[in-house]
Scaffold this motif. Structure first.
Motif, PDB file in Angstrom:
ATOM      1  N   ILE A  85       0.852  -1.188   0.000  1.00 32.22           N
ATOM      2  CA  ILE A  85       0.000   0.000   0.000  1.00 32.22           C
ATOM      3  C   ILE A  85       0.888   1.238   0.000  1.00 32.22           C
ATOM      4  N   VAL A  86       0.564   2.207  -0.861  1.00 30.41           N
ATOM      5  CA  VAL A  86       1.308   3.459  -0.947  1.00 30.41           C
ATOM      6  C   VAL A  86       0.381   4.607  -0.575  1.00 30.41           C
ATOM      7  N   ILE A  87       0.776   5.377   0.445  1.00 30.46           N
ATOM      8  CA  ILE A  87       0.009   6.539   0.899  1.00 30.46           C
ATOM      9  C   ILE A  87       0.976   7.716   0.898  1.00 30.46           C
ATOM     10  N   LYS A  88       0.766   8.648  -0.030  1.00 28.84           N
ATOM     11  CA  LYS A  88       1.817   9.653  -0.288  1.00 28.84           C
ATOM     12  C   LYS A  88       1.202  10.994  -0.671  1.00 28.84           C
ATOM     13  N   ASN A  89       1.842  12.069  -0.222  1.00 24.09           N
ATOM     14  CA  ASN A  89       1.477  13.433  -0.641  1.00 24.09           C
ATOM     15  C   ASN A  89       0.046  13.805  -0.269  1.00 24.09           C
ATOM     16  N   ASN A  90      -0.450  13.294   0.859  1.00 22.24           N
ATOM     17  CA  ASN A  90      -1.765  13.681   1.361  1.00 22.24           C
ATOM     18  C   ASN A  90      -1.612  14.724   2.462  1.00 22.24           C
ATOM     19  N   ILE A  91      -2.656  15.535   2.651  1.00 20.23           N
ATOM     20  CA  ILE A  91      -2.760  16.364   3.849  1.00 20.23           C
ATOM     21  C   ILE A  91      -3.614  15.594   4.839  1.00 20.23           C
ATOM     22  N   VAL A  92      -3.041  15.254   5.998  1.00 15.04           N
ATOM     23  CA  VAL A  92      -3.743  14.485   7.029  1.00 15.04           C
ATOM     24  C   VAL A  92      -3.708  15.334   8.294  1.00 15.04           C
ATOM     25  N   TYR A  93      -4.712  16.165   8.459  1.00 18.24           N
ATOM     26  CA  TYR A  93      -4.659  17.221   9.480  1.00 18.24           C
ATOM     27  C   TYR A  93      -5.943  17.265  10.305  1.00 18.24           C
ATOM     28  N   GLY A  94      -5.778  17.469  11.602  1.00 19.47           N
ATOM     29  CA  GLY A  94      -6.921  17.726  12.467  1.00 19.47           C
ATOM     30  C   GLY A  94      -7.798  16.533  12.730  1.00 19.47           C
ATOM     31  N   ASN A  95      -7.274  15.307  12.535  1.00 25.04           N
ATOM     32  CA  ASN A  95      -8.044  14.106  12.803  1.00 25.04           C
ATOM     33  C   ASN A  95      -7.839  13.666  14.258  1.00 25.04           C
ATOM     34  N   TYR A  96      -8.727  12.834  14.774  1.00 25.09           N
ATOM     35  CA  TYR A  96      -8.604  12.341  16.143  1.00 25.09           C
ATOM     36  C   TYR A  96      -7.244  11.677  16.338  1.00 25.09           C
ATOM     37  N   ASN A  97      -6.848  10.823  15.397  1.00 23.69           N
ATOM     38  CA  ASN A  97      -5.491  10.290  15.275  1.00 23.69           C
ATOM     39  C   ASN A  97      -5.095  10.376  13.813  1.00 23.69           C
ATOM     40  N   GLU A  98      -3.796  10.446  13.544  1.00 22.66           N
ATOM     41  CA  GLU A  98      -3.387  10.623  12.150  1.00 22.66           C
ATOM     42  C   GLU A  98      -3.553   9.344  11.346  1.00 22.66           C
ATOM     43  N   TRP A  99      -2.805   8.277  11.718  1.00 26.68           N
ATOM     44  CA  TRP A  99      -2.899   7.046  10.945  1.00 26.68           C
ATOM     45  C   TRP A  99      -2.518   5.872  11.824  1.00 26.68           C
ATOM     46  N   ARG A 100      -2.923   4.673  11.385  1.00 29.91           N
ATOM     47  CA  ARG A 100      -2.698   3.465  12.166  1.00 29.91           C
ATOM     48  C   ARG A 100      -2.554   2.278  11.234  1.00 29.91           C
ATOM     49  N   VAL A 101      -1.648   1.360  11.596  1.00 31.54           N
ATOM     50  CA  VAL A 101      -1.511   0.071  10.912  1.00 31.54           C
ATOM     51  C   VAL A 101      -1.809  -1.018  11.930  1.00 31.54           C
ATOM     52  N   GLY A 102      -2.607  -1.995  11.529  1.00 27.55           N
ATOM     53  CA  GLY A 102      -3.142  -2.947  12.488  1.00 27.55           C
ATOM     54  C   GLY A 102      -2.171  -3.948  13.052  1.00 27.55           C
ATOM     55  N   SER A 103      -1.064  -4.243  12.395  1.00 27.49           N
ATOM     56  CA  SER A 103      -0.120  -5.204  12.944  1.00 27.49           C
ATOM     57  C   SER A 103       1.284  -4.895  12.450  1.00 27.49           C
ATOM     58  N   SER A 104       2.266  -5.408  13.192  1.00 28.84           N
ATOM     59  CA  SER A 104       3.670  -5.194  12.808  1.00 28.84           C
ATOM     60  C   SER A 104       4.013  -5.913  11.523  1.00 28.84           C
ATOM     61  N   ASN A 105       3.251  -6.940  11.160  1.00 29.53           N
ATOM     62  CA  ASN A 105       3.503  -7.643   9.897  1.00 29.53           C
ATOM     63  C   ASN A 105       3.080  -6.807   8.694  1.00 29.53           C
ATOM     64  N   ILE A 106       2.031  -6.013   8.864  1.00 30.27           N
ATOM     65  CA  ILE A 106       1.562  -5.186   7.752  1.00 30.27           C
ATOM     66  C   ILE A 106       2.453  -3.967   7.577  1.00 30.27           C
ATOM     67  N   LEU A 107       2.948  -3.422   8.659  1.00 26.23           N
ATOM     68  CA  LEU A 107       3.671  -2.150   8.617  1.00 26.23           C
ATOM     69  C   LEU A 107       4.765  -2.094   7.554  1.00 26.23           C
ATOM     70  N   PRO A 108       5.622  -3.111   7.385  1.00 21.84           N
ATOM     71  CA  PRO A 108       6.667  -3.015   6.351  1.00 21.84           C
ATOM     72  C   PRO A 108       6.127  -2.978   4.922  1.00 21.84           C
ATOM     73  N   GLN A 109       4.835  -3.316   4.760  1.00 18.50           N
ATOM     74  CA  GLN A 109       4.247  -3.345   3.421  1.00 18.50           C
ATOM     75  C   GLN A 109       3.528  -2.041   3.073  1.00 18.50           C
ATOM     76  N   VAL A 110       3.624  -1.067   3.967  1.00 17.05           N
ATOM     77  CA  VAL A 110       2.968   0.218   3.761  1.00 17.05           C
ATOM     78  C   VAL A 110       4.011   1.299   3.563  1.00 17.05           C
ATOM     79  N   THR A 111       3.903   2.011   2.448  1.00 15.13           N
ATOM     80  CA  THR A 111       4.720   3.205   2.227  1.00 15.13           C
ATOM     81  C   THR A 111       3.899   4.411   2.636  1.00 15.13           C
ATOM     82  N   TYR A 112       4.239   5.013   3.764  1.00 14.97           N
ATOM     83  CA  TYR A 112       3.544   6.204   4.262  1.00 14.97           C
ATOM     84  C   TYR A 112       4.554   7.332   4.215  1.00 14.97           C
TER      85      TYR A 112
END
Length: 494
Positions: free
Chosen positions: A385-412
């Motif tokens: 998953i690629v998440i790039k060049n977004n404005i992520v502002y004023g949310n309750y929390n910014e972002w979350r990945v559900g497990s440590s196994n998924i985290l290396p597969q996400v480009t944030y």
């Protein structure tokens, strides 16, 4: 509405009214006809053919618009309201046709400027129905079925003749579905019904449909359920706040009990059906306003976009005020296969603002601008998953990945979380088509702060091919309905 008659008699014009009594031949006229001089809806359904323009005079029609014939390329059958007259179809039950309109194995039909109000269901396109255009129509309060508006082959897993290249634009969809009680074993629970659906999953190979410049609100299960492939959802407005579905059930039956006294639900649900052709694959969600998803009765699904599809491109959207997650990439179903739900998403150049401040019923772990998550037992996907060049502002929390196994597969990468200087952050009117205004002011620190989405690979000297490291970011203009190609939809420019 655009009057499409040629005026020279080369394309026949027919007239229909609620009390029409004329024969089909008798209802043909270059000049407007009215009352009993027009034909009935039954006569129009039976006789309209390629090249005909059928004008409906104002009034109420209680039987479905269900043409017996198809149009042809360059000679569609056009069914249109006349001028500014209110043409209202109210189809109450199965005896009258259930749906406001039905196109089954019918192609090259255009329906313009008609209101489908208090029908049992909004519409059914499919199976084997292609190149149909639905423009400037209103669909309000359908409650008979789960798929109140349905574009696809069938709900059974044995049909492969889906519906393709249909185009919905400048339509309104509002207040559809219902809450009722359902049983699972010994448990009774509140069931949320109602969606506008593209593809039933399984073997329904519905694809290449476009939904643009529409307004969706108050879907019972969600506003839009997107399945199938190469579809385009573009420049629409979605809102599904707690305002229409009153909570009349006790907490013993409903998982949630929102303070507002009403239920809402997710705005867009991108569906997964495993290896089947009905899986949402290669779909574009672009330029939409997606806000105010409210608390559902049964889970934490108050997301702006809940994505269980594969290779969903999400870009240039404003996603704001949703009670749970702005964007939720999730595992759906136990599909241990090459099609892993929620995977290969490309999320870039969106604005995520003020998401996650919903009802206390919603679990805090689902209150983020962006969330990528799966069940604990299957915690190694979504993947890539690629998440790039977004404005992520004023949310309750910014972002979350559900497990440590998924985290290396996400480009944030390069997602801006400081104050971007939005022009207007007013969230008070949840039905607004223009607010909040999440463009940024001229002095914003976000201006020119983006980074390349990908890089060219190789020298590229004297080459007609541009090879990039990540081609999943782009589409070549063939996605969506062919009716829009070169009209409202174009290839990406790089």
């Amino acid at each position: 509405n655009i009057l499409v008659g040629s005026g020279d008699g080369s394309k026949p014009i027919y007239w229909v009214s609620p009390n029409g009594a004329a024969t089909w031949a008798g209802s043909r006229s270059e000049s407007p006809l009215g009352g009993s001089a027009c034909s009935s809806i039954a006569t129009a359904n039976a006789n309209a053919s390629a090249g005909d323009t059928v004008y409906f005079r104002g009034g109420k029609y209680s039987y479905a618009l269900q043409p017996s014939n198809s149009g042809l390329r360059g000679s569609p059958i056009v069914f249109s309201s006349y001028g500014n007259e209110d043409v209202v179809f109210t189809v109450p039950d199965d005896d009258h046709g259930r749906w406001g309109f039905v196109l089954s194995r019918k192609s090259w039909i255009k329906i313009v400027g008609i209101k489908f109000l208090d029908c049992a269901c909004f519409y059914h396109i499919g199976p084997d129905s292609h190149y149909n255009e639905i423009a400037s129509c209103t669909f309000d309060t359908g409650r008979f079925d789960y798929s109140v508006g349905y574009t696809g082959g069938t709900k059974a897993p044995t049909q492969a003749d889906g519906s393709t290249h249909n185009w919905f634009h400048h339509c309104i969809f509002t207040k559809y579905g219902k809450l009722d009680l359902a049983n699972s074993g010994t448990q009774t629970y509140v069931n949320d019904n109602g969606t506008v659906r593209f593809s039933a999953g399984y073997n329904d190979n519905t694809a290449h449909n476009t939904i643009e410049n529409c307004v969706f609100s108050y879907g019972g299960h969600d506003c839009l359920d997107l399945g199938g492939r190469w579809n385009v959802v573009k420049n629409n407005v979605f809102h599904n706040e707690e305002a229409y579905y009153r909570n009349i059930y006790s907490l013993m039956l409903s998982r949630n009990d929102p303070v507002s006294g009403y239920f809402g639900n997710r705005c867009i649900h991108v569906s997964n059906a495993g290896d089947a052709v009905g899986t949402a694959f290669h779909n574009l969600i672009e330029g939409n306003r997606i806000g105010f998803a409210g608390t559902p009765p049964d889970d934490d699904g108050s997301s702006g976009i809940e994505n269980a599809g594969a290779h969903t491109v999400v870009r240039f959207n404003d996603i704001y005020g949703n009670g749970g997650m702005g964007y939720y990439s999730k595992m759906q179903g136990v599909h241990e296969s090459s099609v892993r739900s929620g995977s290969w998403g490309r999320v870039y150049n969106n604005n995520f603002f003020a998401n996650g401040f919903g009802d206390p019923s919603i679990d805090t772990q689902f209150k983020h601008g962006i969330c990528i998550w799966s069940y604990t037992t299957y915690n190694d996907w979504p993947e890539n998953i690629v998440i790039k060049n977004n404005i992520v502002y004023g949310n309750y929390n910014e972002w979350r990945v559900g497990s440590s196994n998924i985290l290396p597969q996400v480009t944030y990468e390069n997602n801006f979380s400081l104050n971007p200087g939005f022009l207007n952050t007013d969230l008070s009117d949840k039905t607004s088509l223009t607010l909040p205004d999440l463009r940024v002011n001229a002095g914003s620190p976000c201006v020119d702060a983006g980074i390349p989405l990908t890089q060219a690979s190789g020298a590229g000297s004297d080459s007609t091919a541009l090879v990039v490291d990540d081609a999943l970011l782009f589409q070549d203009g063939s996605w969506g309905s062919a009716l829009t190609h070169g009209v409202t939809h174009f290839p990406d420019w790089i």
